[in-house]
Motif scaffolding. Structure first.
Motif, PDB file in Angstrom:
ATOM      1  N   PRO A   1      25.667 -35.646  41.580  1.00 34.35           N
ATOM      2  CA  PRO A   1      26.580 -34.678  42.213  1.00 34.35           C
ATOM      3  C   PRO A   1      27.278 -33.750  41.232  1.00 34.35           C
ATOM      4  N   ALA A   2      27.708 -34.267  40.100  1.00 27.63           N
ATOM      5  CA  ALA A   2      28.404 -33.419  39.132  1.00 27.63           C
ATOM      6  C   ALA A   2      27.487 -32.330  38.603  1.00 27.63           C
ATOM      7  N   GLU A   3      26.195 -32.650  38.446  1.00 24.64           N
ATOM      8  CA  GLU A   3      25.242 -31.655  37.954  1.00 24.64           C
ATOM      9  C   GLU A   3      24.929 -30.617  39.025  1.00 24.64           C
ATOM     10  N   GLN A   4      24.879 -31.045  40.285  1.00 24.20           N
ATOM     11  CA  GLN A   4      24.684 -30.074  41.363  1.00 24.20           C
ATOM     12  C   GLN A   4      25.840 -29.073  41.383  1.00 24.20           C
ATOM     13  N   GLN A   5      27.043 -29.566  41.217  1.00 22.84           N
ATOM     14  CA  GLN A   5      28.205 -28.682  41.208  1.00 22.84           C
ATOM     15  C   GLN A   5      28.184 -27.759  39.994  1.00 22.84           C
ATOM     16  N   ARG A   6      27.839 -28.296  38.835  1.00 26.92           N
ATOM     17  CA  ARG A   6      27.870 -27.492  37.614  1.00 26.92           C
ATOM     18  C   ARG A   6      26.894 -26.337  37.678  1.00 26.92           C
ATOM     19  N   ARG A   7      25.775 -26.537  38.334  1.00 25.60           N
ATOM     20  CA  ARG A   7      24.719 -25.525  38.314  1.00 25.60           C
ATOM     21  C   ARG A   7      24.795 -24.553  39.485  1.00 25.60           C
ATOM     22  N   PHE A   8      25.845 -24.634  40.276  1.00 24.71           N
ATOM     23  CA  PHE A   8      26.025 -23.711  41.398  1.00 24.71           C
ATOM     24  C   PHE A   8      27.168 -22.760  41.085  1.00 24.71           C
ATOM     25  N   GLY A   9      26.907 -21.444  41.228  1.00 27.38           N
ATOM     26  CA  GLY A   9      27.930 -20.451  40.929  1.00 27.38           C
ATOM     27  C   GLY A   9      29.022 -20.402  41.974  1.00 27.38           C
ATOM     28  N   GLY A  10      28.641 -20.150  43.236  1.00 30.99           N
ATOM     29  CA  GLY A  10      29.598 -20.166  44.333  1.00 30.99           C
ATOM     30  C   GLY A  10      30.670 -19.101  44.266  1.00 30.99           C
ATOM     31  N   THR A  11      30.364 -17.950  43.671  1.00 36.42           N
ATOM     32  CA  THR A  11      31.292 -16.831  43.608  1.00 36.42           C
ATOM     33  C   THR A  11      30.475 -15.549  43.621  1.00 36.42           C
ATOM     34  N   LEU A  12      31.123 -14.399  43.596  1.00 35.44           N
ATOM     35  CA  LEU A  12      30.378 -13.142  43.617  1.00 35.44           C
ATOM     36  C   LEU A  12      29.678 -12.925  42.287  1.00 35.44           C
ATOM     37  N   ALA A  13      28.484 -12.368  42.345  1.00 37.29           N
ATOM     38  CA  ALA A  13      27.675 -12.073  41.166  1.00 37.29           C
ATOM     39  C   ALA A  13      28.024 -10.687  40.624  1.00 37.29           C
ATOM     40  N   PRO A  14      27.504 -10.335  39.455  1.00 35.63           N
ATOM     41  CA  PRO A  14      27.644  -8.951  38.983  1.00 35.63           C
ATOM     42  C   PRO A  14      27.026  -7.974  39.987  1.00 35.63           C
ATOM     43  N   THR A  15      27.696  -6.868  40.197  1.00 38.95           N
ATOM     44  CA  THR A  15      27.195  -5.820  41.078  1.00 38.95           C
ATOM     45  C   THR A  15      26.149  -4.992  40.344  1.00 38.95           C
ATOM     46  N   LEU A  16      25.041  -4.716  40.996  1.00 38.47           N
ATOM     47  CA  LEU A  16      23.963  -3.918  40.422  1.00 38.47           C
ATOM     48  C   LEU A  16      24.096  -2.460  40.853  1.00 38.47           C
ATOM     49  N   ARG A  17      23.649  -1.577  39.984  1.00 35.47           N
ATOM     50  CA  ARG A  17      23.585  -0.147  40.282  1.00 35.47           C
ATOM     51  C   ARG A  17      22.114   0.228  40.453  1.00 35.47           C
ATOM     52  N   LEU A  18      21.827   0.869  41.573  1.00 38.10           N
ATOM     53  CA  LEU A  18      20.445   1.128  41.961  1.00 38.10           C
ATOM     54  C   LEU A  18      20.242   2.611  42.233  1.00 38.10           C
ATOM     55  N   ALA A  19      19.107   3.138  41.800  1.00 33.45           N
ATOM     56  CA  ALA A  19      18.688   4.492  42.154  1.00 33.45           C
ATOM     57  C   ALA A  19      17.548   4.405  43.155  1.00 33.45           C
ATOM     58  N   ALA A  20      17.577   5.270  44.158  1.00 30.45           N
ATOM     59  CA  ALA A  20      16.514   5.331  45.153  1.00 30.45           C
ATOM     60  C   ALA A  20      16.097   6.780  45.332  1.00 30.45           C
ATOM     61  N   GLU A  21      14.818   7.019  45.242  1.00 36.53           N
ATOM     62  CA  GLU A  21      14.271   8.354  45.465  1.00 36.53           C
ATOM     63  C   GLU A  21      12.982   8.217  46.238  1.00 36.53           C
ATOM     64  N   ASN A  22      13.000   8.727  47.453  1.00 34.62           N
ATOM     65  CA  ASN A  22      11.856   8.589  48.351  1.00 34.62           C
ATOM     66  C   ASN A  22      11.527   7.106  48.512  1.00 34.62           C
ATOM     67  N   ALA A  23      10.339   6.676  48.121  1.00 33.91           N
ATOM     68  CA  ALA A  23       9.930   5.286  48.322  1.00 33.91           C
ATOM     69  C   ALA A  23       9.983   4.470  47.039  1.00 33.91           C
ATOM     70  N   GLU A  24      10.737   4.928  46.042  1.00 27.34           N
ATOM     71  CA  GLU A  24      10.824   4.195  44.788  1.00 27.34           C
ATOM     72  C   GLU A  24      12.284   3.919  44.442  1.00 27.34           C
ATOM     73  N   THR A  25      12.524   2.759  43.859  1.00 30.49           N
ATOM     74  CA  THR A  25      13.859   2.393  43.403  1.00 30.49           C
ATOM     75  C   THR A  25      13.763   1.837  41.991  1.00 30.49           C
ATOM     76  N   ARG A  26      14.918   1.812  41.326  1.00 29.70           N
ATOM     77  CA  ARG A  26      14.987   1.148  40.014  1.00 29.70           C
ATOM     78  C   ARG A  26      16.429   0.740  39.750  1.00 29.70           C
ATOM     79  N   ILE A  27      16.580  -0.382  39.058  1.00 32.30           N
ATOM     80  CA  ILE A  27      17.896  -0.851  38.663  1.00 32.30           C
ATOM     81  C   ILE A  27      18.381  -0.013  37.491  1.00 32.30           C
ATOM     82  N   LEU A  28      19.601   0.506  37.608  1.00 29.23           N
ATOM     83  CA  LEU A  28      20.166   1.360  36.579  1.00 29.23           C
ATOM     84  C   LEU A  28      21.085   0.604  35.625  1.00 29.23           C
TER      85      LEU A  28
END
Length: 444
Positions: A375-402
């Motif tokens: 149980p302690a290892e299950q807890q340690r390996r779970f984040g359980g909070t908000l992750a870093p926010t990603l910035r994304l570009a989208a143009e027509n049918a293509e995207t990329r992480i910025l």
């Protein structure tokens, strides 16, 4: 409750996410997020926090309550094992004046007042000074044994107030079951043959072009006779994997009155779960996003825990998969479950993507393996909070992480984002090379 739609729309054949399209899924420099490490502090150490959504107005804008933003999250006490959190999920709200530092305001609904034995993900509308919190009613209130019946519900009429002490939400809420599967467009639980049954994740959307008031949701397409089905390009055995993106419409605009319509998109033969569907309209294009797991792809297709997306020229257009396969954002190969439940929304000329910090430091273990850890290892390996926010570009049918922002950084409307650097290369070592992201907060 749901009524039948008009005949001309009933004849429409929904677009498909096909096996041949999904067969092209692969990690690329444009789609792989950087390694995520634990933040210096969690939003609230007393709760596990996962699926999260923003309070919005009818036109999709992020609501501001006297200078505060409000988010809603599925939560569970942090002393519970992470794998059991869905069995007791409670919707709590959090508020922030700067989009970085969040304060928990507590559960939205008084205990025992909402439908279901627990509540799963949804969306929130702030309209005419009233809160409409759409949610998934999972199971039945007061049931002795957990069931997986799912209905789309709303708590309507709540009031939000803000002062120097923060934000408060108060009822009374009027709870109502809005939608149940009809067995024709959307599979009922007793029709399901798949590994997972879905009728959940309501997401309010008002089409800026037509003005139509809609509710999107995750569902499954009924396929009563796979051997006789010729509508899908898949072997009959694969049709047990039958995820779809559903839609209901409110002819009057009343957010408590809905009519079921045929799906916006079907993934029959491709994937079982098209979770938390939502739309971003940018530069005249309609971007439809869903989250999905590697284990919900049909046999013969290798997919990842990832954000997938599709683009059309209208809400009911012919959706084409972004980046040819549909893959938009995924986790690195050596940290395949580090984030999940992505939510995309526009900010200036970019698209921001939030998610939650899931399982990390698994060192090759699968999610099934996690249940056998102490149980302690299950807890340690779970984040359980908000992750870093990603910035994304989208143009027509293509995207990329910025680039990335900090854990839980959801920029306010007038906030200027850090300058972008030119390229990002993840060499698999957990360190970035080249001119990469705008800051290093995702990896330290």
């Amino acid at each position: 409750m749901a009524n039948r739609m008009e005949p001309d729309r009933a004849a429409r054949s929904p677009p498909q996410w096909t096996r041949s399209q999904a067969a092209g899924i692969e990690r690329t420099d444009e789609t792989v997020a950087p390694i995520v490490y634990p933040p210096d502090s969690e939003i609230d150490p007393d709760v596990h926090l996962w699926d999260t959504w923003l309070l919005r107005t009818r036109d999709g804008s992020i609501a501001e309550i006297d200078g505060y933003r409000v988010i809603f999250s599925l939560t569970a006490p942090s002393d519970l094992l992470p794998g059991t959190r869905h069995d007791v999920a409670t919707i709590r709200y959090f508020y922030s004046s700067d989009g970085r530092n969040w304060t928990c305001g507590g559960p939205v609904f008084p205990e025992g007042t909402a439908f279901g034995s627990r509540q799963w993900a949804g969306s929130a509308l702030y309209d005419d000074d009233r809160l409409f919190l759409f949610y998934t009613a999972a199971g039945s209130r007061d049931e002795d044994d957990l069931s997986y019946t799912q209905r789309i519900a709303v708590g309507a009429g709540g009031r939000i107030a803000a002062d120097e002490n923060g934000v408060s939400i108060a009822g009374p809420f009027e709870h109502e079951i809005l939608l149940e599967p009809d067995g024709e467009y959307y599979e009922r639980e007793d029709q399901s043959r798949g590994m997972i049954y879905t009728f959940r994740d309501p997401w309010f959307f008002e089409d800026p072009r037509s003005g139509e008031t809609c509710l999107l949701f995750e569902a499954n397409t009924p396929i009563p006779d796979p051997e006789g089905e010729d509508r899908f390009d898949a072997d009959p055995a694969a049709l047990d994997f039958n995820g779809s993106v559903g839609i209901a419409v409110s002819p009057s605009g009343d957010p408590t009155d809905w009519t079921l319509e045929p799906p916006l998109l079907e993934g029959a033969g491709t994937n079982q779960e098209l979770e938390r569907p939502h739309v971003v309209v940018q530069d005249g294009s309609y971007y439809l996003f869903v989250s999905s797991h590697e284990h919900t792809f049909a046999p013969g297709i290798t997919g990842y825990d990832a954000l997938y997306g599709f683009v059309a020229n209208s809400l009911r257009g012919e959706y084409a998969p972004l980046n040819d396969s549909g893959l938009v954002v995924t986790n690195p190969e050596r940290a395949p479950f580090q984030t999940y439940s992505w939510l995309a929304y526009p900010h200036r000329d970019e698209i921001l993507v939030s998610s939650f910090f899931n399982y990390y430091d698994l060192q090759g273990l699968s999610l099934d393996d996690v249940a056998y850890l102490p149980p302690a290892e299950q807890q340690r390996r779970f984040g359980g909070t908000l992750a870093p926010t990603l910035r994304l570009a989208a143009e027509n049918a293509e995207t990329r992480i910025l680039g990335t922002l900090e854990h839980g950084h959801l920029p306010i409307a007038d906030e200027d984002l850090p300058p972008l650097l030119s390229t990002f290369v993840d060499d698999g070592s957990g360190t970035e090379s080249g001119d990469g992201y705008d800051d290093g907060t995702a990896s330290h």
